[in-house]
Scaffold this motif. Structure first.
Motif, PDB file in Angstrom:
ATOM      1  N   LEU A 316       2.631  16.412  10.243  1.00 20.12           N
ATOM      2  CA  LEU A 316       4.058  16.277  10.537  1.00 20.12           C
ATOM      3  C   LEU A 316       4.591  14.922  10.085  1.00 20.12           C
ATOM      4  CD1 LEU A 316       4.138  17.882  14.110  1.00 20.12           C
ATOM      5  CD2 LEU A 316       4.972  18.904  11.984  1.00 20.12           C
ATOM      6  N   LEU A 317       3.794  13.869  10.286  1.00 19.91           N
ATOM      7  CA  LEU A 317       4.201  12.536   9.836  1.00 19.91           C
ATOM      8  C   LEU A 317       4.369  12.491   8.318  1.00 19.91           C
ATOM      9  CD1 LEU A 317       1.882  10.333  12.089  1.00 19.91           C
ATOM     10  CD2 LEU A 317       4.381  10.258  12.098  1.00 19.91           C
ATOM     11  N   ALA A 319       4.895  14.992   6.253  1.00 21.40           N
ATOM     12  CA  ALA A 319       6.031  15.819   5.827  1.00 21.40           C
ATOM     13  C   ALA A 319       7.352  15.079   6.049  1.00 21.40           C
ATOM     14  CB  ALA A 319       6.027  17.140   6.595  1.00 21.40           C
ATOM     15  N   LYS A 320       7.405  14.304   7.124  1.00 16.33           N
ATOM     16  CA  LYS A 320       8.620  13.547   7.438  1.00 16.33           C
ATOM     17  C   LYS A 320       8.804  12.373   6.478  1.00 16.33           C
ATOM     18  CE  LYS A 320      11.870  12.468  10.607  1.00 16.33           C
ATOM     19  NZ  LYS A 320      12.881  13.379  11.128  1.00 16.33           N
ATOM     20  N   LEU A 321       7.691  11.699   6.176  1.00 17.06           N
ATOM     21  CA  LEU A 321       7.771  10.473   5.393  1.00 17.06           C
ATOM     22  C   LEU A 321       7.766  10.717   3.886  1.00 17.06           C
ATOM     23  CD1 LEU A 321       5.290   8.392   7.575  1.00 17.06           C
ATOM     24  CD2 LEU A 321       7.756   8.043   7.418  1.00 17.06           C
ATOM     25  N   PRO A 323       8.767  13.898   2.100  1.00 16.65           N
ATOM     26  CA  PRO A 323       9.218  15.295   2.017  1.00 16.65           C
ATOM     27  C   PRO A 323       9.189  15.874   0.613  1.00 16.65           C
ATOM     28  CG  PRO A 323      11.082  13.791   2.352  1.00 16.65           C
ATOM     29  CD  PRO A 323       9.836  12.982   2.533  1.00 16.65           C
ATOM     30  N   MET A 402       9.650   4.313  10.373  1.00 14.53           N
ATOM     31  CA  MET A 402       9.837   5.435  11.298  1.00 14.53           C
ATOM     32  C   MET A 402      10.231   4.902  12.663  1.00 14.53           C
ATOM     33  SD  MET A 402       7.235   8.518  12.296  1.00 14.53           S
ATOM     34  CE  MET A 402       7.912   9.615  11.063  1.00 14.53           C
ATOM     35  N   GLU A 406      11.448   9.439  16.611  1.00 13.30           N
ATOM     36  CA  GLU A 406      10.826  10.423  15.715  1.00 13.30           C
ATOM     37  C   GLU A 406       9.347  10.599  16.035  1.00 13.30           C
ATOM     38  OE1 GLU A 406      13.308   9.897  11.583  1.00 13.30           O
ATOM     39  OE2 GLU A 406      12.073   8.222  12.231  1.00 13.30           O
ATOM     40  N   GLU A 409       8.829  12.769  19.193  1.00 17.50           N
ATOM     41  CA  GLU A 409       9.134  14.175  18.935  1.00 17.50           C
ATOM     42  C   GLU A 409       7.999  14.854  18.162  1.00 17.50           C
ATOM     43  OE1 GLU A 409      11.567  15.837  20.118  1.00 17.50           O
ATOM     44  OE2 GLU A 409      12.902  14.270  20.852  1.00 17.50           O
ATOM     45  N   LEU A 410       7.481  14.174  17.138  1.00 16.19           N
ATOM     46  CA  LEU A 410       6.394  14.755  16.340  1.00 16.19           C
ATOM     47  C   LEU A 410       5.120  14.871  17.164  1.00 16.19           C
ATOM     48  CD1 LEU A 410       6.865  13.013  12.859  1.00 16.19           C
ATOM     49  CD2 LEU A 410       7.779  15.198  13.660  1.00 16.19           C
TER      50      LEU A 410
END
Length: 426
Positions: A316-317, A319-321, A323, A402, A406, A409-410
């Motif tokens: 998840l980290l 994918a967020k950082l 994308p 980050m 965030e 939540e992740l």
């Protein structure tokens, strides 16, 4: 976002997301998962920092309730630290009483008002634990009849003292919890003394055994992973799975968990290989390596939970950082879940990487905590060991650009996903 305010605070002084929420597993005598202690740590990111124990506990309770307690602790119990101010407050409506244990420190003044309030809460169905007990005292004597659990920190009490006080608390029919258990020897000592539960990361530390061989089922999974990561065709992969009946059944069960999110039930191996694709199939094979020992009577649930949570959080980290990098999330998941394989197998990470082909970025992250994926892994490890390494989180988040919002939540999403996987994998 939930904002809480109390009489002794400015109305907008408490913002519940400005903290890190860690959880430490609490295991039973069979090393099965019993509960989690929910740990709070201030996030120094601005003027609205949480500044006292009451607001800290309130923030943890509010945020966990907002996102759903089941996401935080799943089917386990949640241990939450409280002090006299919290006990005398009215914030308990946030908590599901059957799912939480309220921890009180043995140094808390046992005033008549506090004792009466604890007795009232016990009458309402809340359970209490007396924390950091090192011996007998007037406060311990006053609180003991009201608590169900007695927690003792292995860093603060020598074995000789432990051997004297543990039998006394057992006579009082209290459930004993050993905290900060960091070695297998400490675990065995506490087991011999009759402790019921164990908190610490002794179970995640590798015990390297020279000449140790992988089990046939683990070898089968490893060989299959090699096929999946190579250019082998789907039919060859399917034939390899069918050669091991238990492997085939376990894989079908795993790929039908809610965590996969498949729109239809996957009933055949050919469907599993086709619908999932190579990367997803590799993921479930990696998870199966941790699930297999449980089926042979050795409870590895905590290690499976830790590995799947790490893997999902890193995914998840990434994918967020990153994308725009399609493969970043898959690589991050692999790093997270492989980071505990030395513990799982009892062989060095170097030896594991000689058997499982990985790229240089993954190898650097696993062996040296280097590069982007190494930074993500270090962040996950710091969250897991919040009490010891919480100071490292802020600089790492700053480097990754980050926010604490965030991250929390992740992390909660990773907790929920991992709980779903483990529930269906065993």
């Amino acid at each position: 976002m939930i904002d809480l305010s109390f009489n002794d605070m400015e109305p907008d002084s408490l913002r519940v997301r400005e903290f890190y929420l860690g959880r430490q597993p609490i295991l039973d005598r069979n090393q099965g998962l019993f509960g989690y202690e929910l740990l709070f740590r201030n996030a120094p990111v601005g003027p609205a920092n949480i500044s006292n124990d009451l607001s800290a506990t309130a923030a943890v309770i509010a945020h966990a309730s907002q996102l759903g307690m089941e996401k935080t602790i799943g089917d386990a119990l949640g241990f939450v630290n409280v002090d006299a101010d919290v006990i005398m407050s009215d914030i308990f409506s946030f908590l599901p009483r059957e799912k939480v244990v309220l921890e009180i420190v043995n140094t808390m003044p046992a005033t008549p008002a506090v004792l009466a309030r604890i007795k009232e809460l016990v009458g309402h169905g809340f359970s209490f634990a007396l924390d950091d007990v090192t011996g007998e005292s007037d406060t311990v004597d006053a609180l003991l009849p009201l608590v169900e659990y007695v927690k003792m920190d292995m860093r603060n009490i020598p074995l000789s003292a432990l051997m004297k006080v543990a039998p006394r608390f057992r006579q009082e029919k209290k459930k004993l919890v050993a905290e900060k258990v960091e070695t297998r020897e400490e675990f065995k000592n506490c087991l011999d003394l009759g402790f019921d539960y164990f908190q610490g990361y002794y179970f995640s530390k590798p015990v390297i055994m020279s000449g140790k061989k992988l089990s046939p089922s683990q070898l089968a999974v490893m060989e299959l992973m090699t096929l999946v990561t190579s250019d082998a065709d789907n039919q060859e992969i399917e034939r390899a799975i069918k050669r091991d009946v238990s492997l085939a059944l376990n894989l079908l069960r795993l790929v039908n968990t809610p965590a996969v999110g498949a729109r239809q039930r996957i009933d055949s191996l050919s469907q599993a290989v086709t619908i999932l694709g190579r990367r997803q199939l590799q993921r479930w094979l990696q998870i199966m390596l941790y699930a297999e020992p449980s089926k042979r009577g050795h409870s590895m649930t905590p290690l499976l939970m830790l590995a799947t949570t790490r893997g999902r959080l890193l995914e998840l980290l990434a994918a967020k950082l990153r994308p725009s990098e399609r493969s970043a999330a898959d690589i991050a998941f692999t790093v997270g879940i492989m980071s505990l394989m030395d513990t799982l197998f009892g062989i060095s990470m170097t030896e594991i990487l000689s058997q499982i082909p990985v790229n240089d970025e993954v190898a650097d992250a696993l062996q040296n905590r280097g590069g982007f994926y190494g930074d993500l892994l270090k962040l996950a490890e710091c969250i897991e060991r919040l009490e010891d390494f919480g100071d490292h989180i802020v600089p790492t988040l700053r480097d990754l650009a980050m926010s604490t919002d965030e991250l929390v939540e992740l992390e909660m999403a990773a907790f929920e996903w991992s709980d779903n996987v483990v529930r269906y994998a065993l």
